[in-house]
Design a protein around this motif. Structure first.
Motif, PDB file in Angstrom:
ATOM      1  N   GLY A 291       0.818  -1.220   0.000  1.00 34.17           N
ATOM      2  CA  GLY A 291       0.000   0.000   0.000  1.00 34.17           C
ATOM      3  C   GLY A 291       0.840   1.252   0.000  1.00 34.17           C
ATOM      4  O   GLY A 291       1.116   1.830   1.057  1.00 34.17           O
ATOM      5  N   ILE A 292       1.265   1.662  -1.209  1.00 28.51           N
ATOM      6  CA  ILE A 292       2.081   2.874  -1.330  1.00 28.51           C
ATOM      7  C   ILE A 292       1.238   4.021  -1.886  1.00 28.51           C
ATOM      8  O   ILE A 292       1.130   5.084  -1.286  1.00 28.51           O
ATOM      9  N   GLY A 293       0.615   3.805  -3.050  1.00 29.21           N
ATOM     10  CA  GLY A 293      -0.216   4.831  -3.666  1.00 29.21           C
ATOM     11  C   GLY A 293      -1.684   4.635  -3.339  1.00 29.21           C
ATOM     12  O   GLY A 293      -2.079   3.739  -2.582  1.00 29.21           O
ATOM     13  N   THR A 294      -2.522   5.497  -3.935  1.00 26.24           N
ATOM     14  CA  THR A 294      -3.963   5.456  -3.670  1.00 26.24           C
ATOM     15  C   THR A 294      -4.566   4.113  -4.068  1.00 26.24           C
ATOM     16  O   THR A 294      -5.325   3.503  -3.313  1.00 26.24           O
ATOM     17  N   THR A 295      -4.221   3.635  -5.266  1.00 28.60           N
ATOM     18  CA  THR A 295      -4.817   2.394  -5.758  1.00 28.60           C
ATOM     19  C   THR A 295      -4.363   1.198  -4.948  1.00 28.60           C
ATOM     20  O   THR A 295      -5.183   0.367  -4.535  1.00 28.60           O
ATOM     21  N   SER A 296      -3.049   1.066  -4.700  1.00 31.89           N
ATOM     22  CA  SER A 296      -2.541  -0.094  -3.975  1.00 31.89           C
ATOM     23  C   SER A 296      -3.037  -0.121  -2.534  1.00 31.89           C
ATOM     24  O   SER A 296      -3.350  -1.192  -1.996  1.00 31.89           O
ATOM     25  N   ALA A 297      -3.144   1.051  -1.891  1.00 24.64           N
ATOM     26  CA  ALA A 297      -3.631   1.095  -0.517  1.00 24.64           C
ATOM     27  C   ALA A 297      -5.104   0.703  -0.429  1.00 24.64           C
ATOM     28  O   ALA A 297      -5.552   0.185   0.596  1.00 24.64           O
ATOM     29  N   GLY A 298      -5.850   0.917  -1.518  1.00 30.78           N
ATOM     30  CA  GLY A 298      -7.273   0.606  -1.507  1.00 30.78           C
ATOM     31  C   GLY A 298      -7.606  -0.824  -1.881  1.00 30.78           C
ATOM     32  O   GLY A 298      -8.785  -1.213  -1.847  1.00 30.78           O
ATOM     33  N   LEU A 299      -6.588  -1.623  -2.205  1.00 28.47           N
ATOM     34  CA  LEU A 299      -6.855  -2.997  -2.623  1.00 28.47           C
ATOM     35  C   LEU A 299      -7.513  -3.817  -1.521  1.00 28.47           C
ATOM     36  O   LEU A 299      -8.340  -4.687  -1.795  1.00 28.47           O
ATOM     37  N   ARG A 300      -7.144  -3.554  -0.255  1.00 31.20           N
ATOM     38  CA  ARG A 300      -7.703  -4.357   0.827  1.00 31.20           C
ATOM     39  C   ARG A 300      -9.210  -4.136   0.990  1.00 31.20           C
ATOM     40  O   ARG A 300      -9.890  -4.949   1.630  1.00 31.20           O
ATOM     41  N   ASP A 301      -9.731  -3.080   0.377  1.00 32.75           N
ATOM     42  CA  ASP A 301     -11.166  -2.799   0.461  1.00 32.75           C
ATOM     43  C   ASP A 301     -11.936  -3.293  -0.757  1.00 32.75           C
ATOM     44  O   ASP A 301     -13.135  -3.005  -0.901  1.00 32.75           O
TER      45      ASP A 301
END
Length: 447
Positions: A291-301
């Motif tokens: 979870g570095i950027g907006t997209t990668s950090a939102g993957l868990r959701d």
């Protein structure tokens, strides 16, 4: 001849053929551009504007070449890989930047010379001509792209922002083509010139539309990818399992990556290059991201069942690129994902050594899986921890050779942060590991 040698000779021959065709395309088109300048139908005003015209014609070709490099042509990608294409992309971008600076500079100098008019005073005059104004706007956009491509700026920008800015390259191409067509003198230098430019732009734009739009749309309509599960690997790392129809027809291989979008969960323009973190089995795909950027950090959701749009598979970072029977796999941080997939790939036989570089053991993502796979494959796994300092440089030539004494007899695969990857590649060159045995995964051209 061994069973490994035959396919690898074929692979080496394919890569050599791709290089030869790329160089032939470059040199042939440069020759055509020079012929255009030999007998122009419309003479330039003076020597300075002649130089400006020369630079402008080369700029037009460089833009077309850049389109081809980012079109993800399977012929080049499968034979050369993104790390090699990234080098071409970087040098072509560098060339475009300086041509964009020099082309208008010499044109302005040429127009201001006869009347001894200050060069800056010529800008408003020329800007009143729409084709010239469009060229000026394109030049400004190239400057923005160039500034954000500098390593210092790239490190500070989230990937999503950097990618959005680089979409401006399409605007630059449109403005550049319109400028070239309506400005006239460069587009119609000789009788055959206009046909050449239309053919070149049709080829470049056609390749771009095919690789970036048509093929991905066809593949995603066929496979209907969906999120099957979301697994937290650590507080800031998550794995996403994706399923779909007839995934074996994707012909994905361990070590490759896709460009991933999640329509409905993220805006369409948000796209990220993530490697497969498990060897594809024809039934599912797995990506693992930090979870570095907006997209990668939102993957868990991501809700289960979310639609997935994936472009790929891309990259030549696979076992098919091997030239030796033994292998060294080097991973750094989240760059472990394609390394972990390669370790699972049964076609990667022979003796395998895995070096995994992290700051602390707690940062070692998928370590348990690596240990299990290493045990099953009879591979040697070594975790390298601690801050890089004068006394702790595991990827210096001496340390690498101490860790793997027969390193020159192995194919070496490396994926990790740019600084680490560059350090490993420098050491491999110093140790005289042949270029055909060095394999690196970079994402500078992706997106």
């Amino acid at each position: 001849m061994s069973t490994l040698a035959r396919p690898q000779l074929r692979r080496t021959g394919q890569a050599r053929t791709a290089y030869l065709l790329l160089w032939a395309f470059l040199l042939l088109n440069l020759l055509i551009v020079e012929l255009m300048l030999a007998r122009p139908n419309t003479p330039a005003h003076n020597t300075l504007t002649t130089i400006g015209r020369v630079l402008g014609l080369h700029l037009g070709f460089a833009l077309a070449l850049q389109l081809l490099l980012i079109s993800r042509l399977p012929f080049l990608d499968r034979r050369l890989g993104f790390d090699k294409l990234a080098g071409w992309h970087r040098w072509t971008g560098f060339t475009i930047f300086w041509l964009v600076v020099l082309h208008p500079t010499f044109v302005l100098l040429g127009y201001s010379q006869p009347g001894r008019i200050p060069i800056l005073s010529e800008i408003p005059t020329l800007a009143r001509q729409m084709p010239v104004l469009l060229g000026m706007i394109a030049a400004g956009l190239v400057g923005v792209i160039a500034v954000t491509s500098v390593r210092v700026a790239r490190r500070r920008l989230p990937y999503e922002v950097w990618h959005a800015i680089h979409l401006l390259v399409y605007v630059v191409v449109v403005l550049g083509v319109v400028h070239q067509v309506y400005e006239g003198s460069a587009f119609k230098t000789n009788n055959f010139t206009q046909a050449y430019w239309w053919g070149l732009w049709a080829f470049a734009i056609g390749a771009l539309l095919t690789g970036r739009l048509i093929l991905p749309l066809i593949r995603n309509a066929r496979h209907r990818l969906r999120v099957a599960a979301v697994i937290a690997e650590s507080p800031d790392v998550v794995s996403v399992h994706v399923t779909g129809r007839e995934l074996h027809k994707l012909h994905a291989r361990a070590g490759q990556f896709f460009l991933w979008r999640f329509p409905g969960h993220n805006p369409w323009w948000q796209v990220n290059p993530w490697s497969l973190s498990a060897a594809p089995d024809g039934h599912s795909l797995r990506l693992t991201a930090k979870g570095i950027g907006t997209t990668s950090a939102g993957l868990r959701d991501l809700p289960v069942g979310t639609r997935v749009f994936a472009e790929g598979p891309y990259g030549a970072f696979t076992a098919t690129g091997r030239t030796r029977s033994d292998t060294l796999l080097i991973a750094g941080g989240i760059g472990v994902t394609p390394i972990r997939a390669l370790l699972e790939d049964e076609t990667l036989d022979g003796d395998i050594v895995v070096l995994y570089r992290v700051r602390t053991s707690a940062d070692a993502v998928l370590l348990g899986e690596l240990r299990n796979l290493a045990h099953l494959r009879g591979a040697r796994l070594q975790l390298l921890t601690g801050r890089t300092a004068e006394g702790n440089q595991p990827f210096s030539p001496g340390h690498l050779q101490a860790l793997v004494p027969d390193i020159t007899e192995r194919d070496v695969y490396v994926c990790g942060p740019a600084a680490m990857t560059d350090a490993v590649l420098r050491s491999l060159r110093e140790l005289r590991v042949p270029a055909r045995q060095r394999h690196a995964e970079v994402f500078r051209l992706a997106g």
